[in-house]
Design an enzyme around this catalytic site. Structure first.
Site, PDB file in Angstrom:
ATOM      1  N   LYS A 115       0.595  -1.563   0.027  1.00 58.94           N
ATOM      2  CA  LYS A 115      -0.038   0.101  -0.109  1.00 58.94           C
ATOM      3  C   LYS A 115       0.753   1.366   0.159  1.00 58.94           C
ATOM      4  O   LYS A 115       1.957   1.020   0.801  1.00 58.94           O
ATOM      5  CB  LYS A 115      -0.733  -0.291   1.201  1.00 58.94           C
ATOM      6  CG  LYS A 115      -2.200   0.877   1.171  1.00 58.94           C
ATOM      7  CD  LYS A 115      -3.142   0.514   2.392  1.00 58.94           C
ATOM      8  CE  LYS A 115      -4.316   1.251   2.596  1.00 58.94           C
ATOM      9  NZ  LYS A 115      -5.379   1.712   2.897  1.00 58.94           N
ATOM     10  N   GLU A 126     -19.178  -4.191  10.984  1.00 59.26           N
ATOM     11  CA  GLU A 126     -19.574  -3.463  11.828  1.00 59.26           C
ATOM     12  C   GLU A 126     -20.874  -4.266  12.302  1.00 59.26           C
ATOM     13  O   GLU A 126     -21.084  -3.359  13.535  1.00 59.26           O
ATOM     14  CB  GLU A 126     -20.900  -2.428  10.629  1.00 59.26           C
ATOM     15  CG  GLU A 126     -18.698  -1.241   9.890  1.00 59.26           C
ATOM     16  CD  GLU A 126     -18.654  -1.676   8.983  1.00 59.26           C
ATOM     17  OE1 GLU A 126     -17.772  -0.302   8.016  1.00 59.26           O
ATOM     18  OE2 GLU A 126     -18.892  -2.964   8.468  1.00 59.26           O
ATOM     19  N   ARG A 169     -25.273  -0.296   7.794  1.00 58.29           N
ATOM     20  CA  ARG A 169     -24.877  -1.965   7.733  1.00 58.29           C
ATOM     21  C   ARG A 169     -25.322  -3.050   9.482  1.00 58.29           C
ATOM     22  O   ARG A 169     -25.939  -3.598   9.137  1.00 58.29           O
ATOM     23  CB  ARG A 169     -23.289  -2.459   8.021  1.00 58.29           C
ATOM     24  CG  ARG A 169     -22.660  -2.297   6.524  1.00 58.29           C
ATOM     25  CD  ARG A 169     -21.959  -2.242   6.636  1.00 58.29           C
ATOM     26  NE  ARG A 169     -21.375  -2.111   4.104  1.00 58.29           N
ATOM     27  CZ  ARG A 169     -20.394  -3.067   4.256  1.00 58.29           C
ATOM     28  NH1 ARG A 169     -19.900  -4.047   4.532  1.00 58.29           N
ATOM     29  NH2 ARG A 169     -20.309  -3.135   2.774  1.00 58.29           N
TER      30      ARG A 169
END
Length: 613
Positions: free
Chosen positions: A277, A360, A388
């Site tokens: 990344k 979540e 969610r």
């Protein structure tokens, strides 16, 4: 420049290996230069350059279906599919979106903006292809952080046993937004360190299955017999996938070879690639979490162009203070400790800080378990991701009246991330949760006061919703009462809450300059509603305009007008000013407010229309 010659993905297929490497360098330079100006998701895109190039050399994404999980790593994909000019007004109102958007291009197969859904969507497309006799390939790219989500695991479970030809690319960089956590992250870490077995497995299959097939079949059966009784299986093999990897995700030739092999298998395949990344830009390599989603910055050294306090930082500071006062206070994050301002709490109270990764639903249900056993859990989560957890709010929190607190960050108009990230629905769905108290601070000071009340004084479930970024001209603390009149008036009453109180107060000033006397009532608590302050004002003015940066359906304005009618206080005239259906495009918040009439001028204009019928 090679990049300037790439008009369609087909142009990639004639490039040499050396030219491809030069192209990747040009892409990275282009991304740094443009994201430094527009803001956006940088580190994830820098890490996926070679992977995206390889995909486009193997697949025709105008016909084949390419799904990006989350979608924030699609910038190279957009560059390679004829949208280089779109970066001129990237993420601005009317400009190119920062996430895949089918309305933009035939190369974008599906809207993406939330994690962990790509495998389910890919399987749905593969099954549609089979049912309708289609002729196209389906490929999903999912990161190791998103793989942690429950929906991704559900998709893997079904896809692996489906037998449908599709390819899942696991883009493994050891991170989601912050560092990877949990058992999935540990499993992948172990797999990264043991590539020799996988490489031998590939060599053995390629040599013996073609040259000595009877020996390959016999030893293959023997291997499975031994593995079932002695060895620990690869989880992807167990789920029914043909697994290939780990592969260097920055080696285009190796990735391309793996993708071609996987596509030819005619069954569910998972290609595991390792990427870095932030690759190619030193500040992002050193601090990938800071460059996950960034505002404008100096490309020379990565320094942000805008600094200063924001609501997330104030939340984190206040929660740390509350944690010092009461040992029952715990903090939960779903993979974004830095984004929600929890780094200091994590440092001060590591034993009371819980990062569950991108999960979540799990976080909300876990908060219920904590609350049931005497803790005071505070789950810090972006509004658009709390969606969610709606079932958990109802089933695992509300039914028992548990005292769990939800710090709803990025509420209201968020801005340039666009339709998948606008926090325009929480005001409506939170109000439907029985027993839920919802606070709406308008300033840093009110956030501190309301969070303290939500954590230490409120019973049952509570939420504190606050915007992204800094406060406006309103900096006072009027958090004591459920609602407060900030300005008296005689012609009409303006009602608002949260950050939107800033343009409402400014609108009242504009109206005053034209001889219109507007009262301003600020709601501090939007569920349950206490309308006594509004009733008192409307009795004087006879007219009401409610301005809020959320969707109309289930909005505070709708509930407020219904409550007034029920109590026999129906105003002579009323108007709602809001975000309509709540699906707002990308664009700076000030531009979006102007476009939908939620800036000061728009509110003043609506007020005059209300006055004059």
């Amino acid at each position: 420049m090679i990049l300037e010659t790439i008009q369609t993905p087909a142009d990639l297929r004639s490039l040499s290996a050396a030219e491809l490497q030069l192209l990747c360098g040009e892409i990275r330079a282009f991304l740094v230069e443009n994201v430094a100006r527009s803001g956006g998701h940088l580190a994830s895109n820098l890490g996926a350059v070679e992977l995206t190039v390889a995909i486009h050399r193997v697949y025709d994404t105008s016909r084949d279906r390419l799904l990006f999980d989350v979608g924030h790593q699609c910038y190279t994909h957009k560059l390679l599919t004829g949208r280089r000019d779109g970066f001129r007004d990237f993420r601005e109102l009317g400009g190119m979106a920062g996430f895949p958007k089918p309305a933009e291009s035939a190369h974008d197969a599906f809207v993406a903006g939330h994690a962990s859904d790509s495998i389910s969507v890919a399987l749905g497309m593969a099954r549609a292809r089979t049912a309708l006799g289609g002729d196209y390939d389906v490929l999903a790219v999912i990161g190791d952080g998103a793989l942690n989500g429950g929906m991704a695991l559900e998709g893997l479970s079904d896809a692996g046993r489906s037998g449908e030809p599709l390819v899942i690319v696991l883009n493994d960089n050891g991170m989601s937004i912050d560092r990877g956590v949990g058992g999935i992250a540990k499993m992948l870490d172990n797999m990264r360190t043991k590539p020799e077995y996988i490489n031998f497995k590939r060599w053995y299959r390629s040599v013996f299955s073609e040259r000595i097939p009877f020996l390959y079949r016999a030893t293959h059966r023997l291997k499975h017999w031994i593995k079932e009784r002695v060895l620990q299986e690869n989880i992807f093999d167990d789920l029914g996938f043909e697994y290939l990897g780990p592969i260097d995700g920055h080696d285009i030739a190796k990735v391309e070879k793996a993708l071609r092999w996987a596509r030819e298998q005619g069954r569910p395949c998972l290609v595991h690639v390792i990427t870095q990344k932030g690759r190619g830009y030193v500040p992002a390599e050193q601090h990938p979490e800071r460059f996950h989603g960034v505002g404008a910055f100096d490309p020379a050294d990565g320094t942000p162009l805008k600094t200063g306090a924001d609501f997330s930082a104030v939340f984190g500071q206040t929660l740390t203070e509350l944690g010092a006062e009461d040992r029952r206070v715990t903090a939960i994050t779903a993979g974004m400790a830095e984004g929600t301002g929890l780094l200091r709490f994590q440092k001060e109270f590591p034993d009371r800080f819980f990062d569950v990764g991108i999960a979540e639903e799990h976080a909300a249900a876990m908060a219920g378990g904590m609350a049931a056993q005497g803790l005071i859990p505070v789950f810090a989560v972006y509004s658009t991701f709390l969606q969610r957890s709606y079932d958990m709010l109802l089933h695992d929190i509300s039914l028992l009246g548990l005292h769990a607190v939800f710090a709803v960050d990025r509420a209201g108009i968020v801005g340039k991330d666009g339709q998948t990230h606008q926090g325009t629905f929480d005001a409506a769905f939170l109000a439907t949760v029985p027993g839920m108290t919802v606070y709406a601070p308008s300033s840093f000071a009110e956030l501190g006061s309301m969070l303290r009340r939500a954590v230490l004084e409120t019973t049952g479930p509570a939420a504190v919703r606050y915007p992204r970024g800094g406060e406006g001209a309103y900096t006072a603390d009027n958090a004591e009462a459920p609602a407060v009149t900030l300005r008296e008036g005689s012609d009409l009453t303006l009602v608002s809450y949260g950050w939107e109180i800033n343009p409402v107060l400014e609108a009242a000033e504009l109206l005053a300059a034209e001889g219109v006397s507007a009262a301003v009532v600020k709601l501090n608590r939007i569920a349950p509603l206490n309308i006594s302050e509004v009733i008192a004002s409307v009795r004087k003015t006879g007219r009401i305009l409610v301005a809020e940066d959320v969707c109309r359906a289930g909005s505070v304005g709708e509930r407020l007008l219904a409550a007034l009618t029920e109590q026999g206080e129906t105003p002579k005239a009323a108007r709602l000013r809001n975000a309509g259906d709540g699906v707002l495009p990308n664009g700076a918040p000030e531009d979006l407010r102007r476009a939908i009439g939620l800036d000061a001028a728009g509110i003043a204009r609506a007020a005059k229309e209300l006055l004059h019928g």
